[in-house]
Motif scaffolding. Structure first.
Motif, short mmCIF file in Angstrom:
data_model
loop_
_atom_site.label_atom_id
_atom_site.label_comp_id
_atom_site.label_asym_id
_atom_site.label_seq_id
_atom_site.Cartn_x
_atom_site.Cartn_y
_atom_site.Cartn_z
N VAL A 93 -2.30 4.52 1.29
CA VAL A 93 -2.61 3.23 1.92
C VAL A 93 -3.87 2.63 1.31
CG1 VAL A 93 -3.26 2.11 4.07
CG2 VAL A 93 -1.43 3.81 4.07
N GLU A 94 -4.90 3.47 1.13
CA GLU A 94 -6.15 2.98 0.54
C GLU A 94 -5.92 2.50 -0.90
OE1 GLU A 94 -9.09 5.98 0.88
OE2 GLU A 94 -9.08 6.02 3.07
N LEU A 95 -5.16 3.27 -1.68
CA LEU A 95 -4.88 2.87 -3.05
C LEU A 95 -4.08 1.57 -3.10
CD1 LEU A 95 -3.97 6.33 -4.66
CD2 LEU A 95 -6.04 4.99 -5.04
N ALA A 96 -3.14 1.41 -2.19
CA ALA A 96 -2.33 0.19 -2.16
C ALA A 96 -3.19 -1.03 -1.88
CB ALA A 96 -1.22 0.32 -1.12
N LEU A 97 -4.15 -0.90 -0.96
CA LEU A 97 -5.04 -2.03 -0.66
C LEU A 97 -5.90 -2.37 -1.87
CD1 LEU A 97 -6.15 -1.03 2.96
CD2 LEU A 97 -4.58 -2.86 2.30
N MET A 98 -6.41 -1.36 -2.57
CA MET A 98 -7.20 -1.60 -3.77
C MET A 98 -6.35 -2.25 -4.86
SD MET A 98 -9.29 2.02 -3.81
CE MET A 98 -10.03 1.69 -5.40
N ALA A 99 -5.12 -1.76 -5.03
CA ALA A 99 -4.23 -2.34 -6.03
C ALA A 99 -3.88 -3.79 -5.70
CB ALA A 99 -2.96 -1.51 -6.14
N MET A 100 -3.70 -4.09 -4.41
CA MET A 100 -3.41 -5.45 -3.99
C MET A 100 -4.55 -6.39 -4.39
SD MET A 100 -1.37 -7.59 -2.34
CE MET A 100 -0.25 -6.48 -1.49
N ASP A 101 -5.78 -5.96 -4.17
CA ASP A 101 -6.93 -6.79 -4.53
C ASP A 101 -7.01 -6.98 -6.04
OD1 ASP A 101 -9.66 -8.01 -3.91
OD2 ASP A 101 -10.23 -6.36 -5.24
N GLU A 102 -6.78 -5.92 -6.80
CA GLU A 102 -6.89 -6.03 -8.26
C GLU A 102 -5.81 -6.93 -8.84
OE1 GLU A 102 -6.52 -3.07 -12.11
OE2 GLU A 102 -7.80 -2.47 -10.44
N VAL A 103 -4.57 -6.77 -8.40
CA VAL A 103 -3.49 -7.60 -8.93
C VAL A 103 -3.71 -9.07 -8.59
CG1 VAL A 103 -1.02 -8.11 -8.73
CG2 VAL A 103 -1.78 -5.75 -8.99
N LEU A 145 6.93 4.19 4.15
CA LEU A 145 5.75 4.47 4.96
C LEU A 145 5.51 3.38 6.00
CD1 LEU A 145 3.31 5.72 2.17
CD2 LEU A 145 4.96 7.02 3.52
N SER A 146 5.96 2.16 5.71
CA SER A 146 5.83 1.06 6.66
C SER A 146 6.91 0.04 6.36
CB SER A 146 4.45 0.40 6.56
OG SER A 146 4.40 -0.78 7.37
N THR A 147 7.56 -0.46 7.40
CA THR A 147 8.62 -1.45 7.22
C THR A 147 8.11 -2.87 7.33
OG1 THR A 147 9.14 -1.34 9.58
CG2 THR A 147 10.39 0.11 8.10
N GLY A 148 6.83 -3.06 7.65
CA GLY A 148 6.28 -4.40 7.77
C GLY A 148 6.07 -4.80 9.20
N ILE A 149 5.56 -6.01 9.39
CA ILE A 149 5.19 -6.52 10.71
C ILE A 149 6.24 -7.50 11.21
CG2 ILE A 149 3.41 -7.77 12.01
CD1 ILE A 149 1.41 -6.90 9.87
N ALA A 150 6.66 -7.29 12.44
CA ALA A 150 7.53 -8.23 13.16
C ALA A 150 8.80 -8.58 12.37
CB ALA A 150 6.76 -9.50 13.50
N GLY A 151 9.43 -7.55 11.81
CA GLY A 151 10.69 -7.77 11.12
C GLY A 151 10.59 -8.40 9.75
N SER A 152 9.40 -8.63 9.25
CA SER A 152 9.22 -9.18 7.91
C SER A 152 8.71 -8.08 6.99
CB SER A 152 8.23 -10.35 7.93
OG SER A 152 6.92 -9.87 8.17
N TYR A 153 8.56 -8.43 5.70
CA TYR A 153 8.05 -7.46 4.73
C TYR A 153 6.53 -7.52 4.63
CZ TYR A 153 12.81 -6.61 3.14
OH TYR A 153 14.14 -6.25 3.08
N ARG A 172 11.06 4.88 -19.67
CA ARG A 172 9.82 5.19 -18.98
C ARG A 172 10.12 5.45 -17.50
NH1 ARG A 172 5.66 0.60 -21.53
NH2 ARG A 172 5.87 1.30 -23.73
N GLU A 173 9.75 6.63 -17.05
CA GLU A 173 9.94 6.99 -15.64
C GLU A 173 8.64 6.77 -14.88
OE1 GLU A 173 11.32 10.95 -15.36
OE2 GLU A 173 13.27 10.54 -16.27
N HIS A 174 8.77 6.18 -13.71
CA HIS A 174 7.60 5.87 -12.90
C HIS A 174 7.81 6.37 -11.47
CE1 HIS A 174 5.50 3.35 -15.85
NE2 HIS A 174 6.69 2.85 -16.17
N TYR A 175 6.78 6.97 -10.94
CA TYR A 175 6.73 7.41 -9.53
C TYR A 175 5.57 6.64 -8.93
CZ TYR A 175 5.85 10.64 -5.61
OH TYR A 175 5.64 11.18 -4.37
N PHE A 176 5.86 5.73 -7.99
CA PHE A 176 4.85 4.76 -7.60
C PHE A 176 5.03 4.32 -6.15
CE2 PHE A 176 8.51 2.62 -9.33
CZ PHE A 176 8.69 1.50 -8.53
N VAL A 177 4.01 3.64 -5.66
CA VAL A 177 4.06 3.03 -4.33
C VAL A 177 4.17 1.53 -4.52
CG1 VAL A 177 1.54 2.91 -4.21
CG2 VAL A 177 2.89 2.77 -2.11
#
Length: 719
Positions: free
Chosen positions: A241-251, A336-344, A365-370
């Motif tokens: 979860v922490e990595l996803a938040l950091m990745a969101m900010d960077e992208v 890990l999470s389906t989203g809020i209120a039926g949305s993504y 190229r094989e990738h294992y990712f979140v």
């Protein structure tokens, strides 16, 4: 007096009137509609019921002046408000309720006339389409098999047999699904979320060319490497979860930044300035593998809503189908999470995927990712990916997916702007020398190819759902959607079988100096392929001509007899055509080979051609004529057995261009051509692959390559 069947409802304020064609006074319906009638409100009380019905039908004829004034006002404003109705009533000496009823009935009259006119047009168009449909079916009905002279077919099977095979395939999928659910909750494997059901591996194909069990290109076989990907523990999930938040900010920052973080690259792609990136993001997310970095950015406006694009990216099956030219296999390991209120919004899922280039010479190229999805604002969403390879201790890694993803911004009229960032670290030493420039230019796996694929698929969806059929289309409207769906399945099958996916085992051969890759497939109870042993062969080569020249040569039916050996020099005619995008070269066609040789006359071929900023494809397959008759009539395209062959045309990476656009045709840049054939070598699934079959296919590819090379370069044609 004009007769009304429906009483006035004072609560609704509406007057619904029906009548016969003429009233007792001899007035027709249009005259009556101009005599907008008024009526008095019915008195209340049970003792006045008899008088009520009579007073409801008390109408007053308007004067010619009143009608003309209201007609003039109607042309300017068909829906007057209360204030306008009051002004009209004072000017014409009528009650506001009379004005209201007149406009209601006038709108009904105009709507009825418009619908009557549209119905006449549709009836005329329907008759025209019916005649075209009969003509096309007659053309197909006259086609004959090149060997026996009977109706041509890809596989000798009746429609009943095809329907049974389709039903068997559906039952197998249902069994696999139930087995997976049972395994998931089995006490023998607690916590196991992803257990891919095993498929049959009794291939029974062998021979002198290294064919062995496992050689058939099953999408998920018993050696599927995706099984080895671990599931995150509870402690891992917090870190993810922490990595996803950091990745969101960077992208987000990468997508919206300008120079000097991004510099102009080849083919309109923006390339990341590594030194500036290190200064901007000193604490890089992910491990440093010591490999070279590929980082690119591309943007485009696509004809699809932002919500629909988000849905495609978060649904693994839709994602793999939309990007079938890139994604060979994909699976969601855990949500890990389906989203809020039926949305993504806030959806978080762990995934595994394999990416490819349409050639056996570039490793996948094989990738294992979140994957994390977040609503950025009311008009935009952000979807990001980040590798989780640190959760795979001891795994051999050749690539790592650094924060990558896209911003999808809503635009008017159902359009969206997509800004895509692709950032990976990869060991590119195993790439064939022929494709090194193409890979290093970030066209092979970069943002330009992802955006181009999305744009093309959005155009395809718009074409499938189009209601205004272009005048240049030669295909009947009834079978348009079925024919496009059949072509989509053909293209998906071609893309899944032409690359270096680890799901397939290619056998390298060198015949006549050509680097040829061969593999066999066993087709049993597959409604999408004819039953038996299928031989797939592919080779790639460099041509010293621009990609556009090769693409237009291959898609031109008039030039087909110059390279297609099976046509034997016959004239090829396009009998059906569907435009499939903005580019006139993007289309789905039905071709007929008109040969003077009765054993090869009237061959029917389904073909799709498309070109985008990252490459071009010409894919075709012989089709069963009886099945195509049903498809043209709007029938189910799943009954048509296909063995697609074709070409992938890619720029070689040496050309340069400022700004986005189609494939380059400047400078000395050449192109990379992949030729791939699928041929049914034996209709018995238990047959052994013979040396003669491989030799025949090898010679077929070699001769085809020689003819294409001679045609596009102007060299002398081979004997």
């Amino acid at each position: 007096m004009y007769h009304s069947q429906n009483a006035f409802n004072p609560q609704q304020g509406l007057l619904n009137m029906t009548s016969s064609e003429n009233d007792p006074l001899g007035r027709n319906r249009d005259d009556i509609s101009n005599d907008i009638d008024t009526m008095e409100a019915p008195p209340s009380g049970d003792d006045q019921d008899l008088d009520q019905a009579a007073r409801r039908k008390r109408y007053h004829r308007h004067t010619q002046h009143q009608i003309q004034e209201m007609e003039s006002f109607f042309k300017e404003c068909p829906h007057p408000d209360d204030k306008q109705r009051k002004e009209l009533s004072q000017e014409l000496g009528l009650e506001p309720m009379q004005i209201k009823f007149w406009f209601q009935n006038k709108r009904t009259q105009v709507k009825t006339q418009h619908e009557r006119h549209e119905n006449n047009l549709l009836k005329s168009e329907n008759e025209k389409l019916r005649a075209d449909n009969i003509r096309y079916k007659e053309l197909l009905r006259n086609a004959t098999c090149p060997t026996c002279g009977g109706p041509a077919a890809v596989g000798e099977m009746s429609f009943d047999e095809q329907e049974l095979r389709l039903e068997n395939a559906r039952l197998r999928e249902e069994i696999d699904r139930v087995s997976a659910i049972a395994t998931k909750f089995s006490p023998k494997s607690p916590g196991s979320y992803y257990n891919m059901p095993s498929r049959s591996l009794d291939l029974g194909v062998g021979g002198n060319y290294g064919a062995q069990p496992g050689m058939v290109g099953e999408m998920y076989d018993g050696n599927d490497p995706f099984r080895a990907f671990p599931l995150p523990t509870d402690a891992d999930k917090l870190m993810i979860v922490e990595l996803a938040l950091m990745a969101m900010d960077e992208v987000t920052r990468l997508a919206l930044s300008a120079e000097p973080l991004w510099v102009a690259g080849s083919y309109g792609t923006e390339i990341l300035n590594e030194e500036e990136y290190q200064r901007t993001f000193p604490r890089a997310i992910g491990q440093n593998l010591g490999f070279k970095t590929e980082a690119s950015r591309q943007s485009a406006v696509v004809i699809m809503s932002h919500a629909r694009i988000v849905e495609m990216l978060m649904d693994v099956d839709q994602w793999a189908n939309v990007f079938c030219g890139i994604v060979t296999r994909a699976v969601t390991l855990e949500v890990l999470s389906t989203g809020i209120a039926g949305s993504y919004n806030g959806a978080l899922q762990v995934m595994a995927a394999e990416f490819q280039v349409p050639t056996p010479l570039v490793p996948t190229r094989e990738h294992y990712f979140v994957r994390y999805c977040k609503k950025h604002s009311d008009e935009s969403w952000v979807v990001v990916d980040l590798s989780l390879d640190h959760l795979r201790p001891g795994a051999v890694r050749g690539c790592q997916r650094r924060p990558s993803g896209c911003i999808i911004q809503e635009l008017p009229n159902g359009y969206s702007k997509v800004i895509w960032v692709e950032h990976v670290e990869v060991d590119g030493r195993e790439v064939h020398d022929l494709y090194k420039h193409f890979v290093n230019s970030c066209l092979a796996f970069g943002a330009t190819r992802w955006v181009a694929s999305l744009d093309r698929q959005c155009e395809r969806f718009a074409s499938v759902n189009a209601t205004n059929i272009p005048a240049g289309d030669l295909c009947v409207v009834i079978g348009r959607k079925s024919m496009l769906n059949l072509a989509e399945r053909m293209m998906l099958s071609f893309c899944n079988g032409v690359g270096a996916s680890t799901a397939h085992v290619w056998t390298p051969l060198t015949i006549g100096g050509e680097d040829l890759r061969v593999m066999t497939r066993k087709s049993v109870n597959d409604p999408g392929r004819p039953p038996g042993i299928v031989l797939s062969a592919a080779t790639s080569l460099w041509l010293p001509v621009p990609p556009t020249r090769v693409f237009h040569f291959l898609r031109d039916e008039k030039a087909r007899n110059r390279w297609d050996i099976l046509s034997n020099g016959a004239i090829v005619e396009e009998v059906a055509h569907i435009g499939n995008g903005r580019d006139p070269g993007n289309s789905v066609s039905l071709l007929r080979v008109n040969s003077s040789n009765t054993t090869q006359s009237n061959m029917i071929i389904l073909q799709e051609c498309w070109s985008d900023a990252a490459g071009s494809y010409v894919v075709y397959a012989p089709v069963d004529i009886v099945a195509m008759n049903l498809v043209l009539g709007g029938g189910n395209p799943d009954y048509v057995a296909l063995l697609p062959s074709g070409f992938a045309v890619l720029p070689d990476g040496s050309g340069m261009k400022n700004g986005p656009g189609p494939i380059i045709e400047t400078g000395s840049g050449g192109c990379l051509l992949t030729v791939a054939f699928q041929i049914l070598v034996d209709s018995a699934p238990t047959a052994k692959l013979s040396i003669g079959s491989v030799t025949t296919v090898s010679n077929l590819i070699k001769c085809t390559v020689d003819r294409i090379t001679a045609a596009v370069t102007g060299a002398a044609a081979p004997n």
